[in-house]
Design a protein around this motif. Sequence first.
Motif, short mmCIF file in Angstrom:
data_model
loop_
_atom_site.label_atom_id
_atom_site.label_comp_id
_atom_site.label_asym_id
_atom_site.label_seq_id
_atom_site.Cartn_x
_atom_site.Cartn_y
_atom_site.Cartn_z
N ILE A 258 0.83 -1.20 0.00
CA ILE A 258 0.00 0.00 0.00
C ILE A 258 0.87 1.26 0.00
O ILE A 258 0.59 2.23 -0.71
CB ILE A 258 -0.96 -0.02 1.21
N TYR A 259 1.95 1.23 0.79
CA TYR A 259 2.89 2.36 0.76
C TYR A 259 3.46 2.56 -0.63
O TYR A 259 3.60 3.70 -1.11
CB TYR A 259 4.03 2.13 1.77
N GLU A 260 3.80 1.48 -1.30
CA GLU A 260 4.35 1.57 -2.66
C GLU A 260 3.35 2.20 -3.63
O GLU A 260 3.73 3.03 -4.47
CB GLU A 260 4.75 0.18 -3.15
N ILE A 261 2.08 1.80 -3.52
CA ILE A 261 1.05 2.35 -4.40
C ILE A 261 0.86 3.84 -4.13
O ILE A 261 0.75 4.65 -5.06
CB ILE A 261 -0.28 1.59 -4.19
N CYS A 262 0.84 4.22 -2.85
CA CYS A 262 0.70 5.63 -2.49
C CYS A 262 1.88 6.45 -3.00
O CYS A 262 1.71 7.55 -3.51
CB CYS A 262 0.56 5.77 -0.98
N GLN A 263 3.08 5.89 -2.82
CA GLN A 263 4.29 6.57 -3.28
C GLN A 263 4.24 6.80 -4.79
O GLN A 263 4.65 7.86 -5.29
CB GLN A 263 5.52 5.72 -2.93
N LYS A 264 3.70 5.84 -5.49
CA LYS A 264 3.65 5.91 -6.96
C LYS A 264 2.56 6.86 -7.46
O LYS A 264 2.77 7.57 -8.45
CB LYS A 264 3.42 4.51 -7.52
N HIS A 265 1.42 6.88 -6.77
CA HIS A 265 0.26 7.56 -7.35
C HIS A 265 -0.20 8.82 -6.60
O HIS A 265 -1.11 9.50 -7.09
CB HIS A 265 -0.91 6.59 -7.43
N ILE A 266 0.39 9.14 -5.45
CA ILE A 266 0.01 10.35 -4.72
C ILE A 266 1.16 11.35 -4.80
O ILE A 266 2.26 11.09 -4.29
CB ILE A 266 -0.34 10.05 -3.25
N GLU A 267 0.91 12.46 -5.42
CA GLU A 267 1.95 13.48 -5.58
C GLU A 267 2.37 14.02 -4.21
O GLU A 267 1.53 14.39 -3.39
CB GLU A 267 1.43 14.61 -6.47
#
Length: 263
Positions: A48-57
Amino acid sequence: MFLCKQTEHAEHVIKNGFSSKYIAYELRLIALYYRDKGVLPKERKEKIYEICQKHIEGFNRVHYYKEINRVITYSSNKRNKLIDIDSVPITLAELDYIGNLDIDYLCRKILFGYIVQVKLNKAKWMIKKDEDPNNEYFLYDTLLGKLMGYLGIDRSEFRKYGYQKTTDVNYYLNDNGIIEDLIGKIKLLYMYDIPEDNSIAFEVKVFEAMGLYYDLYCGIKNVKECKECSVPIKVKSNRTKYCGECSKDVKNKQNKKYYHLGK
């Protein structure tokens, strides 16, 4: 696009990023999705951290760690489940009953929408509680405002039929004994009068377009089935053959074909 198709919604977010402003909700879907795939809490959190890092500016772990911890706790509760409903069957008896009521087309379409919503609610209940719901037919009285988009009804159409507000429709249906307008809820009286019937007229599969299913059944002009997936679509000309998604797929296939032919 993903109404009652939460697994598909989660997969979309993982692949393409968040699709709404309700990030906390979509994070819960992702967490449940990974849980159902057998991913343990610690690894689930990292994904989930990886997804947030990738998709949340401008993503910052410090700002999001409380929310993500809540999401992991939520997904660890086995009572919380992804809601996936493929379709809702509509019977001939339901359509005949609505069609024979002495009311305008707008009201018939809304009653159809109420039927779909009741069936969705009952299907959700069975998934969440793992038990059959009761045979009562109640909905929140504010639901119509939300259903309008799914039914393809705008404010101008309301005024065309002589209604100023969504509540006017429920008042009219109440005065005619079709529904009962209660405090905060409506009781769908007409549902109790529809005979049981196993004859399925069609199945609603794209719930955000439920109104088009009714329009197609009633033969409304400029509504037809997508040639590829059979989902009803509103068309501006006879040249339109596909829904938005299928149109993209068909164009991609054609481009690949032309590319290989040109090599």
